[in-house]
Design an enzyme around this catalytic site. Structure first.
Site, mmCIF file in Angstrom:
data_model
loop_
_atom_site.group_PDB
_atom_site.id
_atom_site.type_symbol
_atom_site.label_atom_id
_atom_site.label_comp_id
_atom_site.label_asym_id
_atom_site.label_seq_id
_atom_site.Cartn_x
_atom_site.Cartn_y
_atom_site.Cartn_z
ATOM 1 N N ARG A 1 0.746 -1.126 0.034
ATOM 2 C CA ARG A 1 0.182 -0.150 -0.029
ATOM 3 C C ARG A 1 0.911 1.206 -0.017
ATOM 4 O O ARG A 1 1.086 1.827 1.067
ATOM 5 C CB ARG A 1 -0.868 -0.147 1.210
ATOM 6 N N GLN B 1 -1.296 2.539 -5.741
ATOM 7 C CA GLN B 1 -2.864 2.643 -5.408
ATOM 8 C C GLN B 1 -3.624 2.160 -6.618
ATOM 9 O O GLN B 1 -4.901 1.393 -6.201
ATOM 10 C CB GLN B 1 -3.060 3.895 -5.088
ATOM 11 N N ASP C 1 -4.289 -1.738 -6.331
ATOM 12 C CA ASP C 1 -4.632 -2.418 -5.071
ATOM 13 C C ASP C 1 -6.176 -3.013 -5.199
ATOM 14 O O ASP C 1 -7.131 -2.327 -5.039
ATOM 15 C CB ASP C 1 -4.753 -1.312 -4.046
ATOM 16 N N SER D 1 -8.329 -2.968 -1.855
ATOM 17 C CA SER D 1 -9.074 -1.583 -1.605
ATOM 18 C C SER D 1 -10.279 -1.451 -2.735
ATOM 19 O O SER D 1 -11.478 -1.148 -2.141
ATOM 20 C CB SER D 1 -8.247 -0.390 -1.819
ATOM 21 N N TYR E 1 -3.488 -2.772 7.108
ATOM 22 C CA TYR E 1 -4.240 -3.517 8.303
ATOM 23 C C TYR E 1 -3.705 -3.049 9.684
ATOM 24 O O TYR E 1 -2.727 -2.909 9.811
ATOM 25 C CB TYR E 1 -4.351 -4.937 8.211
#
Length: 379
Positions: free
Chosen positions: A127, A132, A135, A138, A235
């Site tokens: 991350r 991004q 990902d 996400s 996380y």
């Protein structure tokens, strides 16, 4: 026949029970073809995501049976990891790109290594800013948080927004979101759009401002330190015993007043942490609903059973084993873009295909040269 420099990308039909997503869309097929790749899609791969074989053909893909699609493939796109026996015919060292669930599917990862395949786990994407757009966690969590609220609203026997009518006023539902990652933030936003009074909690103190920015009320343990930062992959890490006790006390006093609870807490490679006990459920009003997004990893809620509606003390507990699969058209579109962004970011024209750099390559690569090589699997 493709020239030696053209990469053949195979897109498989998903075989896991309940999996409705697909790993390429007509949009990404066109973009991959523009890079110089040959894209071959297994017939019927996109049907559950509302994409026909003809849609793929019109975008420039070859469409055919699995053995033809895989023959000579350099890269295999999938949502969930395909069984190694299915992959006969791919080139030696071919990439297997997907959500491979390495901790739960270790035997499958070992089999990829034994077959000389290079397995790339998209859920291990670091991350960092430049990753991004790649990902997958996400993109899929975003829509999962949205779907969780819709499913809870559907199971709830009352309206979400306050309504003032000639016959009287309907009070707004109270919604409590536990865990403010990507899914939790979208759950907050969705519940707010539906008109609920929303509160939320997390073990990371930095999320207070995010909760408030969406118009929700933050509910936090104030006198015990939580987690200031984040663990691997964005996380939260596990809480101290002292914090767990304080959090349980806070939740117990707050949850009794709620109509809807959405839980989202996951720790990679481990069972989901228990956030809501049966005793806490018993304090909630009959007709309340809990949606547990952690159901596939054992659930945050005591008594949750994936893909079943469980009723305890008059409270409905819901959790899907694969929430993104309940919105297949949109989750597939986003997932496909994640995979295209990943491959295109490393596309080397001279090589005729993608060449990973060390930072991202070392993070996502599970197997190479007949060995399991990822540090997270070797520790």
């Amino acid at each position: 026949m493709p020239s030696p420099r053209e990469q053949r990308i195979a897109v498989l039909k998903e075989r896991a029970s309940g999996e409705t997503r697909v790993s390429a869309s007509p949009e990404t097929v066109r973009k991959l073809t523009a890079l110089g790749a040959v894209v071959a899609v297994e017939s019927g791969a996109g049907i559950a995501a509302s994409i026909s074989d003809e849609d793929y053909r019109a975008a420039g893909a070859e469409v055919g049976p699995v053995e033809v699609v895989l023959a000579g493939a350099d890269i295999v796109f999938a949502v969930q990891g395909p069984e190694p026996a299915l992959l006969a015919g791919v080139k030696p060292g071919a990439w297997i790109v997907g959500i491979l669930d390495p901790f739960a599917q270790r035997a499958r990862i070992d089999a990829y290594a034994a077959a000389g395949l290079e397995a790339l786990a998209m859920e291990f994407m670091p991350r960092i800013t430049r990753a991004q757009s790649m990902d997958v966690l996400s993109s899929q969590s975003n829509l999962s948080g949205y779907k969780a609220v819709l499913a809870a609203a559907s199971a709830y026997g009352r309206a979400f927004p306050m309504m003032m009518t000639a016959a009287g006023t309907v009070s707004a539902a109270k919604c409590f979101v536990m865990g403010v990652g990507v899914a939790g933030l979208q759950a907050i936003a969705t519940a707010r759009r539906l008109g609920a009074q929303v509160s939320a909690t997390d073990v990371r103190s930095a999320t207070k401002e995010q909760i408030q920015s969406l118009g929700a009320k933050p509910i936090f343990v104030e006198n015990v330190a939580g987690i200031e930062g984040e663990g691997s992959g964005g996380y939260a890490t596990e809480m101290s015993e002292e914090y767990q006790r304080a959090q349980a006390d806070l939740v117990s006093s707050h949850i009794a007043k709620q109509d809807i609870v959405i839980t989202t807490a996951l720790i990679p490679g481990r069972a989901a942490p228990r956030l809501v006990t049966d005793a806490q459920i018993a304090t909630m009003k009959p007709g309340s609903v809990i949606f547990d997004l952690a159901a596939p990893q054992g659930g945050n809620v005591e008594g949750c059973v994936a893909d079943q509606v469980v009723e305890r003390h008059g409270v409905k507990i819901i959790g899907y084993s694969n929430t993104p699969a309940h919105l297949p058209a949109d989750t597939s579109a986003l997932y496909s873009r994640n995979l295209f962004n990943f491959v295109s970011a490393f596309w080397d024209k001279e090589h005729g295909g993608p060449v990973l750099d060390e930072e991202i390559g070392d993070a996502v690569r599970l197997t190479r040269g007949g060995q399991v090589v990822n540090p997270r699997l070797l520790g």
